[in-house]
Design a protein around this motif. Structure first.
Motif, short mmCIF file in Angstrom:
data_model
loop_
_atom_site.label_atom_id
_atom_site.label_comp_id
_atom_site.label_asym_id
_atom_site.label_seq_id
_atom_site.Cartn_x
_atom_site.Cartn_y
_atom_site.Cartn_z
N ASN A 101 6.48 58.30 25.86
CA ASN A 101 7.13 59.38 26.59
C ASN A 101 6.22 59.71 27.75
OD1 ASN A 101 8.57 59.62 23.93
ND2 ASN A 101 9.62 61.20 25.12
N GLY A 102 6.38 59.01 28.83
CA GLY A 102 5.54 59.22 29.99
C GLY A 102 4.23 58.46 29.90
N LYS A 103 3.71 58.30 28.70
CA LYS A 103 2.43 57.62 28.50
C LYS A 103 2.42 57.04 27.10
CE LYS A 103 -2.50 58.57 28.51
NZ LYS A 103 -3.54 59.59 28.65
N LYS A 130 4.97 65.92 24.87
CA LYS A 130 6.07 66.43 25.68
C LYS A 130 5.59 66.93 27.04
CE LYS A 130 9.30 67.54 22.02
NZ LYS A 130 10.08 68.59 21.38
N GLU A 131 4.38 67.48 27.10
CA GLU A 131 3.83 67.97 28.36
C GLU A 131 3.49 66.85 29.31
OE1 GLU A 131 0.52 70.33 27.14
OE2 GLU A 131 1.77 72.02 26.57
N ARG A 132 3.24 65.66 28.79
CA ARG A 132 2.83 64.52 29.61
C ARG A 132 3.99 63.69 30.13
NH1 ARG A 132 -2.65 64.99 30.71
NH2 ARG A 132 -3.49 66.19 29.01
N ASN A 133 5.22 64.13 29.87
CA ASN A 133 6.38 63.35 30.35
C ASN A 133 6.46 63.32 31.84
OD1 ASN A 133 7.37 62.44 27.96
ND2 ASN A 133 8.75 64.17 27.69
N VAL A 144 -8.93 51.69 23.88
CA VAL A 144 -9.50 52.89 24.50
C VAL A 144 -10.25 52.50 25.77
CG1 VAL A 144 -11.20 54.74 24.22
CG2 VAL A 144 -9.64 54.19 22.34
N LYS A 145 -11.04 51.43 25.69
CA LYS A 145 -11.82 50.98 26.85
C LYS A 145 -10.93 50.53 28.00
CE LYS A 145 -15.75 49.72 24.03
NZ LYS A 145 -16.48 48.65 23.34
N ARG A 146 -9.68 50.14 27.68
CA ARG A 146 -8.72 49.75 28.73
C ARG A 146 -7.90 50.94 29.23
NH1 ARG A 146 -5.75 44.94 25.95
NH2 ARG A 146 -7.40 44.62 24.48
N GLY A 147 -8.23 52.14 28.74
CA GLY A 147 -7.57 53.34 29.24
C GLY A 147 -6.37 53.81 28.46
N LEU A 148 -6.06 53.19 27.31
CA LEU A 148 -4.94 53.66 26.50
C LEU A 148 -5.36 54.79 25.58
CD1 LEU A 148 -3.24 50.31 25.47
CD2 LEU A 148 -2.35 52.02 27.03
N SER A 149 -4.44 55.65 25.27
CA SER A 149 -4.69 56.74 24.32
C SER A 149 -4.45 56.21 22.91
CB SER A 149 -3.76 57.92 24.58
OG SER A 149 -4.04 58.49 25.83
N ASP A 196 12.65 63.11 15.69
CA ASP A 196 13.39 64.37 15.58
C ASP A 196 12.97 65.38 16.65
OD1 ASP A 196 14.77 63.34 13.42
OD2 ASP A 196 13.70 64.54 11.91
N ASN A 197 11.78 65.18 17.21
CA ASN A 197 11.28 66.04 18.28
C ASN A 197 11.48 65.40 19.65
OD1 ASN A 197 9.73 68.65 17.39
ND2 ASN A 197 9.45 67.12 15.78
N ASN A 198 12.45 64.50 19.72
CA ASN A 198 12.85 63.85 20.97
C ASN A 198 11.75 63.03 21.63
OD1 ASN A 198 15.52 64.94 20.88
ND2 ASN A 198 14.65 66.89 21.51
N LEU A 199 10.88 62.46 20.82
CA LEU A 199 9.87 61.54 21.32
C LEU A 199 10.30 60.12 20.95
CD1 LEU A 199 6.66 63.49 20.32
CD2 LEU A 199 7.59 63.22 22.62
N THR A 200 10.15 59.21 21.86
CA THR A 200 10.52 57.82 21.62
C THR A 200 9.36 57.12 20.95
OG1 THR A 200 11.89 57.84 23.59
CG2 THR A 200 11.28 55.69 22.72
N THR A 201 9.62 56.52 19.80
CA THR A 201 8.55 55.82 19.08
C THR A 201 8.99 54.40 18.74
OG1 THR A 201 9.35 56.57 16.92
CG2 THR A 201 7.69 57.94 17.99
#
Length: 122
Positions: free
Chosen positions: A40-42, A119-122, A71-76, A20-25
């Motif tokens: 969304n960008g990441k 949204k800031e990271r798009n 996490v160790k592979r750099g994913l959030s 609903d907040n325009n984020l793709t999940t």
């Protein structure tokens, strides 16, 4: 209601709120990795939990270790906890890399802060 049903309901609700907040999940369903991915960008992995106490402790060390491999592979990777105290529900998200443990209702990011971050990271 059982913990699994509570978690599934929270996961569904969180996905709807993010969409609903325009984020793709993507809902990963019941698996060994995480419950949701926000793209969304990441990519961000989200593991959803429900607690009926103001503090939540990890109950599955092997799941935590699997998440830490990402996490160790750099994913959030985030733990999203819906704290249900009485009749009030509060959602907090904890960035697994640097979140203080145990997870407390007084810590973490609010859902609004998490959405803004995505949204800031798009």
């Amino acid at each position: 209601m059982h913990n699994h049903e509570n978690g599934t309901r929270f996961e569904t609700t969180l996905k709807r709120i993010l969409n609903d907040n325009n984020l793709t999940t993507l809902n990963l369903g019941y698996n060994e990795t995480a419950d949701l991915v926000v793209i969304n960008g990441k990519a961000r992995l989200i593991e959803c939990k429900v607690s009926h106490k103001p503090i939540w402790y990890r109950k599955n060390p092997s799941q935590y270790e699997r998440l830490m491999q990402f996490v160790k592979r750099g994913l959030s990777v985030f733990i999203a906890i819906q704290f249900v105290i009485g009749h009030k529900a509060t959602v907090k998200l904890f960035y697994l890399k640097d979140a203080p443990y145990p997870y407390s209702i007084d810590g973490g990011y609010s859902l609004e802060d998490f959405i803004r971050h995505c949204k800031e990271r798009n």
